[in-house]
Design an enzyme around this catalytic site. Structure first.
Site, PDB file in Angstrom:
ATOM      1  CD  GLU A  32      -1.053  -5.406  -6.405  1.00  0.00           C
ATOM      2  OE1 GLU A  32      -0.774  -4.468  -7.158  1.00  0.00           O
ATOM      3  OE2 GLU A  32      -0.489  -5.594  -5.299  1.00  0.00           O
ATOM      4  CG  ASP A  49      -0.071   2.184   4.946  1.00  0.00           C
ATOM      5  OD1 ASP A  49      -0.479   3.306   5.293  1.00  0.00           O
ATOM      6  OD2 ASP A  49      -0.771   1.154   4.959  1.00  0.00           O
ATOM      7  N   GLY A  92     -11.582   0.953  -6.244  1.00  0.00           N
ATOM      8  CA  GLY A  92     -12.636   0.542  -7.163  1.00  0.00           C
ATOM      9  C   GLY A  92     -12.155   0.308  -8.577  1.00  0.00           C
ATOM     10  NE  ARG A 146      -4.150   1.788   0.318  1.00  0.00           N
ATOM     11  CZ  ARG A 146      -4.400   2.830  -0.455  1.00  0.00           C
ATOM     12  NH1 ARG A 146      -3.585   3.139  -1.446  1.00  0.00           N
ATOM     13  NH2 ARG A 146      -5.474   3.561  -0.242  1.00  0.00           N
ATOM     14  N   GLY A 147       0.839   1.961  -1.093  1.00  0.00           N
ATOM     15  CA  GLY A 147       1.791   3.046  -1.302  1.00  0.00           C
ATOM     16  C   GLY A 147       1.789   4.106  -0.219  1.00  0.00           C
ATOM     17  NE  ARG A 203       4.027   4.884  -4.104  1.00  0.00           N
ATOM     18  CZ  ARG A 203       3.785   3.934  -5.010  1.00  0.00           C
ATOM     19  NH1 ARG A 203       4.804   3.434  -5.689  1.00  0.00           N
ATOM     20  NH2 ARG A 203       2.576   3.484  -5.200  1.00  0.00           N
TER      21      ARG A 203
END
Length: 710
Positions: A93, A29, A59, A26-27, A31
């Site tokens: 993913e 958090d 979405g 999750r970017g 990246r």
């Protein structure tokens, strides 16, 4: 040269494992911190790692390139952070990653990044909040069908979160991130076990080329970038070899990219080149795709990326300078970068804009010319018999087919597969049929090389050589075809550059047998059922029938007939032909009548004639009326001629000087008149600016390439 089999574990159903590791995170958090540091550590450990830099809104469906990357990665690392479940993209993913684990035994390592495994398993805390928001969105959906689909997705997400929490993972709580990252990298190395390079496809007959290119790739002594061009005709193994070494060495570079089938993709798709630029730029920069629809702008972005990083790039099947310039630009490359270019045109690389930069790259060229006899037989047997040797009773037909294929790996593979589990009689019929018409797969592959020729002049030259001049001296051929308004100087160079022609010993024109057959087939397709309407007649049986039936047309530009090539028992009636049979061929420029008995007036022969070859001519003098005003080469080797009619000298300035040639030397002797003894130990040529006359040449210039396979 041909990809035979994937030697790998249960993941062998994947034709091409492009990545060692796929990173799911999750970017917002991690990246800029943990995930970026982990990515750099994996790359430094020579692990090819996919990291996507783009965020998409909740979405949005999973991007096709992400789905492809997950499927082509041997392992996935899932960084489960507090906001991971808030992204439907991350959850999609996760579902796909776990599906790959179940189906293909892919490796999955979860990292619990400051979250409790039980919170993930039971969807508590931040995971509960995220799932509640998804449910709220579902409940607000007014379309019943979409709401049902959303509900099914949520069930998959919940099961995936439970499943990943039950896997053996790594907990980040209370750990130094540097130590944590070291542990993750070590775990990946341990779990992957066999390096990616050991699951490479098996290539037949390419050991020396692989060793050379591997040495070139690992040579770090250069202070500039290095470019290697792999050159060869279609199907000779360029792509297979490039793909092999890419998979073997790509992990050793900061960034790598393999762009396959460039010429076809540019020609078949609108904005094909722009799409290739986007693929290359993303591979070597890992930045968000640019919203640019201008090839020149993208070239500038690629140049900047190439200047900053040591990269390994393969550009497969480059067909034009425009493609090469758009993908590489003309600025200096980062020292130590390696670029492999595969192409059917040997002249392209050093003409590209990159070679006008201040620091020019080092350039090497490797020409692929086909397999040896032994490796050809081995490759054929692997596909035809699933063994390295012919089955009992198939040795002779296998050797005939290997001779026909002449070391071409794609043809060996195609024919081997088509003959699998066929009896010997079927093999014999196949070989006989191939002499009349090439296999459709072979035609398709070789035609790509021919279609790449830039000018109609070169295509006409290619047909002339394929039909009449293989095995003939280059200078003699140029003399003849220049008189036919064919530009041979640039044309022959272009054919050589595209591996359609080569210059052999004694300056003779040489052509791969399959390429020659392809050229002849192009002429055959002009009129498949009516050979007299074709532009060129080279098949001796067809030429004999056309002359016997006197149905030649003005379409015929060249005709070849050698009576020694005909099986006499298959011919009916008298073998003597009439010169009248040539009277309708008004545009005839090339005529070979070897050991042919003809009666009638030679005035019937076209005045457009540039080349006349009449080996074994049975008269003692050149017949009167033979039109020679436009002729540049007259070859009467092995004939019965004992005198030369001097009226040719007076009316056409035919004789200027006499050359004598033996096997070791060439002497020039001025002469005012001439008498030729056909039994002389030397050979004689008569030449002026208009006509070159070849007499009694001891070594036959005309190669008997049309003999049937033994």
């Amino acid at each position: 040269m041909v990809l035979l089999t994937e030697i790998s574990s249960s993941s062998s159903s994947h034709a091409y494992d492009q990545y060692d590791v796929f990173l799911s995170f999750r970017g917002i958090d991690t990246r800029l911190g943990f995930t970026n540091n982990l990515y750099e550590a994996l790359v430094d450990a020579n692990l090819t790692t996919f990291l996507d830099d783009e965020e998409i809104d909740t979405g949005e469906p999973l991007k096709p390139e992400l789905e492809s990357a997950i499927k082509s990665s041997r392992a996935s690392i899932i960084v489960l952070s507090s906001n991971y479940a808030s992204s439907t993209w991350c959850l999609d993913e996760l579902v796909l990653i776990l599906d790959q684990k179940r189906s293909f035994n892919r490796i999955v390592i979860p990292i619990f990044y400051h979250v409790e495994p039980t919170h993930v398993r039971k969807q508590l805390s931040s995971f509960a909040e995220a799932m509640a928001k998804h449910k709220q969105r579902m409940d607000e959906e007014t379309d019943a069908e979409k709401r049902s689909e959303f509900a099914q997705k949520m069930e998959l997400w919940k099961m995936a979160l439970k499943e990943v929490a039950d896997l053996k993972g790594i907990d980040a709580k209370g750990r130094k991130e540097t130590k944590l990252i070291q542990e993750v990298v070590a775990e990946i190395h341990s779990r992957l076990g066999v390096p990616l390079s050991n699951s490479l496809p098996l290539l037949i007959g390419m050991d020396n080329d692989i060793q050379f290119i591997s040495s070139w790739l690992t040579d770090a002594s250069s202070h500039t970038a290095d470019i290697l061009t792999l050159v060869g005709m279609s199907g000779i193994g360029k792509t297979s070899l490039a793909k092999y070494v890419f998979r073997l060495h790509s992990r050793k570079f900061h960034k790598s990219s393999f762009i396959e089938g460039i010429n076809a993709r540019c020609n078949e798709r609108f904005n094909g080149l722009l799409k290739l630029q986007k693929q290359l730029h993303q591979d070597i920069s890992r930045k968000n795709p640019l919203q640019v629809n201008d090839v020149f702008v993208y070239t500038s972005k690629i140049e900047n990326a190439l200047a900053r990083k040591r990269v390994f790039i393969v550009l497969d099947d480059i067909g034009s300078l425009d493609q090469l310039d758009a993908l590489l630009g003309n600025k200096d490359l980062h020292p130590g970068s390696k670029i492999i270019i595969t192409t059917k045109d040997a002249s392209l690389t050093e003409r590209c804009a990159l070679f006008i930069s201040q620091v020019q790259p080092n350039h090497k060229k490797v020409s692929l010319n086909g397999l040896s006899w032994t490796k050809s037989l081995e490759l054929l047997c692997i596909h035809a018999f699933r063994s390295q040797e012919p089955k009992e009773g198939y040795k002779e037909v296998s050797e005939k087919l290997v001779k026909y294929c002449d070391g071409h790996p794609l043809v060996l593979e195609v024919l081997g597969k088509s003959l699998h589990q066929r009896d010997v009689a079927y093999w014999e019929e196949c070989i006989k049929g191939l002499k009349k018409e090439p296999h459709s797969c072979i035609k398709k592959a070789l035609k790509m090389s021919i279609d790449s020729l830039p000018f109609n002049n070169d295509k006409d030259l290619f047909k002339y050589v394929a039909c009449f001049f293989v095995g003939i001296d280059r200078d003699v051929t140029e003399t003849i075809l220049n008189a036919c308004d064919i530009n041979t100087r640039s044309g022959i160079t272009n054919l050589i550059d595209r591996c359609l022609l080569s210059i052999g010993r004694n300056n003779k024109l040489m052509m791969h047998q399959l390429v020659q057959e392809m050229g002849r087939d192009l002429v055959r397709q002009e009129s498949p059922d009516k050979p007299w309407e074709r532009s060129r007649l080279w098949c001796h049986e067809e030429s004999f029938k056309v002359l016997k039936q006197k149905n030649g047309t003005e379409n015929v530009l060249g005709l070849s007939l050698d009576m020694r090539m005909l099986e006499k028992e298959q011919l009916s009636g008298p073998l003597q032909l009439k010169t009248y049979a040539l009277s309708k061929m008004d545009n005839l420029k090339l005529l070979q009548l070897n050991f042919v008995e003809m009666s009638g007036s030679y005035k019937n022969i076209s005045k457009e004639l540039r080349w006349l070859c009449m080996h074994g001519f049975h008269f003692k003098s050149i017949p009167s009326g033979l039109p020679m005003e436009n002729m540049v080469v007259l070859d009467m080797s092995h004939s019965s001629i004992v005198s030369f009619d001097m009226s040719y000298s007076k009316s056409h300035r035919f004789v200027n000087r006499l050359k004598t040639r033996d096997m070791d030397s060439l002497q020039m002797v001025e002469a005012d008149n001439i008498g030729i003894n056909p039994q002389s130990s030397s050979s004689a040529l008569v030449e002026n600016p208009d006509v070159l006359s070849i007499w009694n040449i001891q070594h036959n210039l005309w190669g008997e390439r049309d003999a049937e396979l033994d």
